[in-house]
Scaffold this active site. Structure first.
Site, PDB file in Angstrom:
ATOM      1  N   HIS A 272       0.828  -1.211   0.000  1.00 46.54           N
ATOM      2  CA  HIS A 272       0.000   0.000   0.000  1.00 46.54           C
ATOM      3  C   HIS A 272       0.870   1.273   0.000  1.00 46.54           C
ATOM      4  O   HIS A 272       2.065   1.192  -0.279  1.00 46.54           O
ATOM      5  CB  HIS A 272      -1.001  -0.045   1.159  1.00 46.54           C
ATOM      6  CG  HIS A 272      -1.641  -1.401   1.321  1.00 46.54           C
ATOM      7  ND1 HIS A 272      -2.636  -1.854   0.500  1.00 46.54           N
ATOM      8  CD2 HIS A 272      -1.351  -2.440   2.175  1.00 46.54           C
ATOM      9  CE1 HIS A 272      -2.964  -3.103   0.855  1.00 46.54           C
ATOM     10  NE2 HIS A 272      -2.199  -3.471   1.859  1.00 46.54           N
TER      11      HIS A 272
ATOM     12  N   GLU B 297      -2.110   0.416   8.135  1.00 43.22           N
ATOM     13  CA  GLU B 297      -1.235  -0.656   7.666  1.00 43.22           C
ATOM     14  C   GLU B 297      -0.114  -0.095   6.794  1.00 43.22           C
ATOM     15  O   GLU B 297       1.030  -0.550   6.867  1.00 43.22           O
ATOM     16  CB  GLU B 297      -2.050  -1.689   6.875  1.00 43.22           C
ATOM     17  CG  GLU B 297      -1.226  -2.897   6.460  1.00 43.22           C
ATOM     18  CD  GLU B 297      -1.785  -3.639   5.264  1.00 43.22           C
ATOM     19  OE1 GLU B 297      -2.971  -3.458   4.949  1.00 43.22           O
ATOM     20  OE2 GLU B 297      -1.005  -4.392   4.635  1.00 43.22           O
TER      21      GLU B 297
ATOM     22  N   HIS C 205       3.000  -6.832   4.740  1.00 41.59           N
ATOM     23  CA  HIS C 205       1.602  -6.451   4.954  1.00 41.59           C
ATOM     24  C   HIS C 205       1.170  -6.821   6.365  1.00 41.59           C
ATOM     25  O   HIS C 205       1.852  -7.564   7.065  1.00 41.59           O
ATOM     26  CB  HIS C 205       0.678  -7.206   3.975  1.00 41.59           C
ATOM     27  CG  HIS C 205       0.757  -6.730   2.558  1.00 41.59           C
ATOM     28  ND1 HIS C 205      -0.192  -5.910   1.983  1.00 41.59           N
ATOM     29  CD2 HIS C 205       1.686  -6.965   1.603  1.00 41.59           C
ATOM     30  CE1 HIS C 205       0.143  -5.663   0.725  1.00 41.59           C
ATOM     31  NE2 HIS C 205       1.290  -6.292   0.463  1.00 41.59           N
TER      32      HIS C 205
ATOM     33  N   GLU D 146       2.045 -11.476   6.062  1.00 38.31           N
ATOM     34  CA  GLU D 146       0.986 -10.782   6.805  1.00 38.31           C
ATOM     35  C   GLU D 146       1.407 -10.870   8.267  1.00 38.31           C
ATOM     36  O   GLU D 146       1.301 -11.913   8.908  1.00 38.31           O
ATOM     37  CB  GLU D 146      -0.384 -11.449   6.575  1.00 38.31           C
ATOM     38  CG  GLU D 146      -0.882 -11.383   5.134  1.00 38.31           C
ATOM     39  CD  GLU D 146      -1.473 -10.022   4.753  1.00 38.31           C
ATOM     40  OE1 GLU D 146      -1.525  -9.114   5.605  1.00 38.31           O
ATOM     41  OE2 GLU D 146      -1.872  -9.866   3.575  1.00 38.31           O
TER      42      GLU D 146
HETATM   43 ZN    ZN Z   1      -1.925  -5.194   2.966  1.00 35.83          ZN
END
Ligand code: ZN
Length: 293
Positions: A88, A125, A180, A257
Site C-alpha cells: 500500500h 497498515e 503487509h 501478513e
Molecule cells: Zn496489505
C-alpha cells in the site's frame, strides 16, 4: 551508485536503491568510500529539477561495522539483491481514481493498489508496512545485501501491483518480500505467509523456490512474539493465485501478513517498535537461510 528507473502510474520515478555492501559487485562507487565514513542512514539525492518528480534516496554504504577486526568473513548476503515491498501507500485513499484502476495480473485483473487496513486506534497498515520495511532494509544491509524498496516513502500513492512485481524482475533480485498486515476478524490472531500457487505460464518458475522462502519466513516469524494465525491460512501458510505481486514475479516472492490489525493484542504488538524490529530481524534471517543454499 546506481539508479534503476521505472514507470508507475504514469509518473517517471526512480527506485530507491540502497547499495550497501562494501565491495558489492554492482556498486560502482563503493571503492570511493571507506567503511565507517558513511552514515548508516541515507542522504537524499539532489533533485534534478523542480519540474521532475521526486528522486528517491540512492546511496552506497558500507556494512555497519567499525573495523576489519569485526568482519572476519564475507557477510552472508554480500552481493545479494533483495526487494522489500511495503504494501500500500499512505496516500492511496486520496488517489482512488488511480489506485482503483484495474491492471492485468496474468490470470485476471485487480485494482492497481489498495488502501490497506488499519487498527481500531487508527494506525494504518501502510505506515506500519513502511516502518517495518525501513527496519528490514537496515537489518539486511547489515548482512551485506543490496536492498531495493518498491516505494520511496509513505507519503504518496502506489505503485501499482504490476510495478511492484516488475521492480524485482528488472533488478534481477534474488528474492522479494512484500510486507503487509491483515484486517481479519477481531477475535483472530497471528501472522501468516502467502506464497504463489503453481500457475502454468505465470509462476511455474517461482512457485517451488517461493515455497522454500515461505517456509524459512514462517519458521523465523514463529520465533517472534506473534503467534501463527488461528483464523486464516493453514499452519501459517496460504497459497494464492490472485495476487499480482506474486503472479507477475519472475523471482522468488512471498507476502508476509505480520498479524491482524483488527485484533487488539496483535495491534498492540504491531505498533510496538521492539516487535517491528523483531519482524525485521526475522525477515533478514529467513532470507539468509533461503539464500544460503
Ligand atoms: Zn496489505
Amino acid at each position: 551508485m546506481q539508479l534503476f528507473t521505472h514507470r508507475f502510474g504514469g509518473v517517471l520515478a526512480v527506485a530507491a536503491v540502497m547499495l550497501i555492501a562494501a565491495g558489492c559487485a554492482t556498486s560502482t562507487d563503493a571503492s570511493t568510500v571507506s567503511p565507517g565514513d558513511v552514515p548508516i542512514t541515507a542522504a537524499p539525492a539532489p533533485l534534478p529539477s523542480i519540474t521532475e518528480p521526486p528522486v528517491p534516496v540512492t546511496t552506497s554504504e558500507p556494512p555497519a561495522t567499525h573495523g576489519p577486526s569485526e568482519t572476519p568473513g564475507p557477510l552472508p548476503l554480500a552481493g545479494r539483491v533483495i526487494v522489500i515491498d511495503p504494501g500500500h501507500n499512505g496516500r492511496n485513499a486520496q488517489h482512488l481514481e488511480e489506485t482503483t484502476k484495474l491492471v492485468d495480473i496474468g490470470n485476471g485483473t485487480k485494482p492497481c493498489n489498495s488502501t490497506g487496513t488499519a487498527s481500531a486506534g487508527g494506525f494504518s497498515e501502510a505506515e506500519l508496512n513502511w516502518q517495518v520495511a525501513l527496519r528490514t532494509r537496515e537489518a539486511l544491509a547489515a548482512l551485506g545485501a543490496n536492498v531495493v524498496l518498491t516505494r520511496l516513502d509513505n507519503d504518496g500513492w502506489g505503485p501499482c501491483i504490476t510495478e511492484r512485481a516488475a521492480v524485482g524482475n528488472r533488478v534481477e533480485a534474488d528474492a522479494a518480500v512484500s510486507i503487509h498486515a491483515d484486517g481479519g476478524p477481531a477475535d483472530g490472531r497471528g501472522f501468516h505467509v502467502i506464497h504463489p500457487a503453481f500457475v502454468p505460464g505465470l509462476t511455474d518458475d517461482i512457485a517451488a523456490p517461493s515455497l522454500q522462502l515461505a517456509r524459512s519466513l514462517r519458521a523465523s516469524m514463529a520465533e517472534t512474539a506473534m503467534p501463527v494465525a488461528d483464523y486464516i491460512a493453514v499452519d501459517g501458510f496460504s497459497e494464492r493465485s490472485d495476487l499480482g505481486g506474486l503472479n507477475l514475479s519472475d523471482i522468488p516472492a512471498v507476502f508476509l501478513e505480520m498479524g491482524n490489525m483488527k485484533n487488539a493484542e496483535d495491534a498492540a504488538l504491531l505498533a510496538d517498535a521492539g516487535f517491528q524490529q523483531e519482524v525485521a530481524a526475522a525477515i533478514a534471517r529467513a532470507l539468509s537461510t533461503f539464500l544460503e543454499r
